[in-house]
Design a protein around this motif. Structure first.
Motif, short mmCIF file in Angstrom:
data_model
loop_
_atom_site.label_atom_id
_atom_site.label_comp_id
_atom_site.label_asym_id
_atom_site.label_seq_id
_atom_site.Cartn_x
_atom_site.Cartn_y
_atom_site.Cartn_z
N MET A 101 1.12 -1.06 -0.15
CA MET A 101 -0.11 -0.46 0.14
C MET A 101 1.00 1.23 0.31
SD MET A 101 -3.15 -1.66 -0.34
CE MET A 101 -4.75 -0.42 0.27
N LEU A 102 -0.01 2.23 -0.68
CA LEU A 102 1.55 3.69 -0.32
C LEU A 102 0.17 4.66 0.34
CD1 LEU A 102 0.54 4.51 -4.26
CD2 LEU A 102 2.77 3.74 -3.52
N GLU A 103 1.60 5.72 0.74
CA GLU A 103 0.84 6.33 1.38
C GLU A 103 -0.61 6.89 1.39
OE1 GLU A 103 3.66 9.80 2.41
OE2 GLU A 103 5.16 7.92 3.23
N ASP A 104 -1.16 6.93 0.35
CA ASP A 104 -2.00 7.43 0.30
C ASP A 104 -3.13 6.05 0.40
OD1 ASP A 104 -1.84 6.16 -2.09
OD2 ASP A 104 -1.66 8.07 -3.30
N GLY A 105 -3.76 4.78 0.37
CA GLY A 105 -3.92 4.14 0.46
C GLY A 105 -4.54 3.88 -1.00
N ARG A 106 -3.84 3.65 -1.32
CA ARG A 106 -3.47 2.54 -3.31
C ARG A 106 -3.04 1.60 -3.02
NH1 ARG A 106 -1.93 6.89 -7.39
NH2 ARG A 106 -1.06 7.79 -6.21
N MET A 107 -3.95 0.94 -3.52
CA MET A 107 -2.48 -0.14 -4.03
C MET A 107 -2.03 -0.91 -5.14
SD MET A 107 -4.28 -4.54 -3.97
CE MET A 107 -5.08 -3.95 -2.59
N VAL A 108 -0.43 -1.22 -4.23
CA VAL A 108 0.46 -1.64 -5.65
C VAL A 108 -0.17 -3.46 -6.31
CG1 VAL A 108 3.12 -1.38 -6.64
CG2 VAL A 108 1.67 0.48 -5.12
N LEU A 109 -0.08 -3.71 -6.97
CA LEU A 109 0.35 -5.04 -7.40
C LEU A 109 1.70 -5.42 -8.20
CD1 LEU A 109 -2.96 -4.46 -9.70
CD2 LEU A 109 -2.98 -5.70 -7.01
N ILE A 110 2.49 -5.80 -7.25
CA ILE A 110 3.67 -6.86 -7.61
C ILE A 110 3.65 -7.73 -8.54
CG2 ILE A 110 5.81 -7.48 -6.48
CD1 ILE A 110 5.11 -5.44 -4.37
N LEU A 111 4.18 -7.69 -9.30
CA LEU A 111 4.53 -8.51 -11.12
C LEU A 111 5.42 -9.87 -10.50
CD1 LEU A 111 3.60 -6.85 -14.06
CD2 LEU A 111 1.87 -7.70 -12.39
#
Length: 327
Positions: free
Chosen positions: A147-157
């Motif tokens: 998760m980024l600080e702004d709450g968005r999710m990062v999908l790691i490939l």
């Protein structure tokens, strides 16, 4: 962007501190994706591509990068998120696509992405295994999330999964050179890897060697399983774990990297006798040196089935000799 990507040895020092760097990028959709910077060789604006007749639809062309012909994978269509438009036309229309160059199985491949954002540093403890609903999307290519600080999710490939789907290697190609070692029969290995492709390859190799195994998908899960085995040994009045004979660990995994896992193992007298082999696609002398510093027994490059079998035989038999001497 290339100037932001550190040398391999510098990034290995990050891994030794249980930290990693992610290159964030987008594919023209709402999702934010990430790739471990350690797996990236170069990032550049998309060069001119040469089309390949009758190629897999996920290969959008070939790029000439300083005299090396590099196949370019359309990452958006590979993940089932739609198709790229005329990529060369997109450049002329003001779009700014990028090429992420990665190395896999000793060769270079490029990933076409709609845009590159930034590189950001995370602790591996902040990288989590995705829920089942996420793992089942994007053709199983998402190996972890954060998760980024702004709450968005990062999908790691899972780069290995994406490339293996396009150009799978047959079992004959992968395992033909393996030597069956009778002394390994019924021996047990605990192995940890967050890549589904790597886990499948290791499992098939151990099956061919008639070995049993315990599987973990993260460094944290591996440590929990090892602690359970150690606690069981203590409850049975044993000074050391004898249910497994070797540990095989990837370096970069969610929750805990392989270097940190190795340090934990060496600090527990019930586990410290076990050979620990680090198994990684990451190259660089600093990787091997860092492995030795934290107490790893050996370092194996993915995926060499012949070497894996030979190293297992070497270190498990050496461990058996030490046990006999101690007795």
């Amino acid at each position: 962007m290339s100037t932001l990507i550190n040398e391999i040895d510098a990034r290995t020092r990050l891994a030794g501190a249980n930290q990693m760097e992610l290159l964030l990028f987008k594919l023209g959709t709402n999702e934010i994706f990430g790739i471990n910077v350690f797996k990236v060789r170069e990032v550049m604006k998309l060069p001119e591509l040469t089309q390949i007749p009758e190629a897999d639809s996920r290969i959008v062309g070939m790029a000439n990068i300083r005299g090396i012909m590099v196949p370019v994978v359309g990452l958006k269509r590979s993940l089932g998120l739609g198709t790229e438009n005329d990529v060369q036309g997109d450049i002329g229309s003001g779009a700014n696509p990028y090429l992420i160059v990665s190395e896999y199985n000793g060769s270079l491949q490029g990933f076409l992405v709609a845009g590159v954002d930034r590189i950001i540093r995370f602790s591996w403890s902040a990288i989590k295994t995705p829920p089942a609903i996420v793992r089942e999307n994007n053709k199983g290519a998402v190996t972890a999330v954060t998760m980024l600080e702004d709450g968005r999710m990062v999908l790691i490939l899972d780069v290995e999964k994406v490339l293996n789907d396009i150009c799978p290697r047959t079992d004959d190609d992968v395992f033909a050179s393996m030597t069956i070692v009778p002394e390994l029969r019924s021996k047990c290995v605990l192995f940890a890897d967050d890549s589904s492709v790597a886990r499948m390859q290791i499992r098939k190799a151990l099956d061919r060697l008639s070995m049993s195994y315990v599987i973990a998908t993260t460094g944290g899960e591996a440590w929990h399983k090892l602690q359970a085995l150690a606690d069981q040994a203590t409850a049975e009045g044993k000074e050391r774990v004898d249910q497994i004979q070797c540990i095989l660990s990837d370096i970069e995994m969610p929750e805990m990297d392989g270097f940190t896992l190795t340090k934990h193992i060496r600090a527990d007298p019930r586990l410290a006798h076990l050979p620990v082999m680090l198994h990684s696609s990451l190259t660089g002398a600093c990787n091997m040196e860092k492995g030795r510093t934290v107490g790893a027994t050996d370092y194996i490059t993915k995926f060499d089935a012949k070497m894996l079998g030979e190293k297992l035989a070497l270190h498990i038999q050496a461990g058996n000799q030490q046990v006999k001497k101690a007795a």
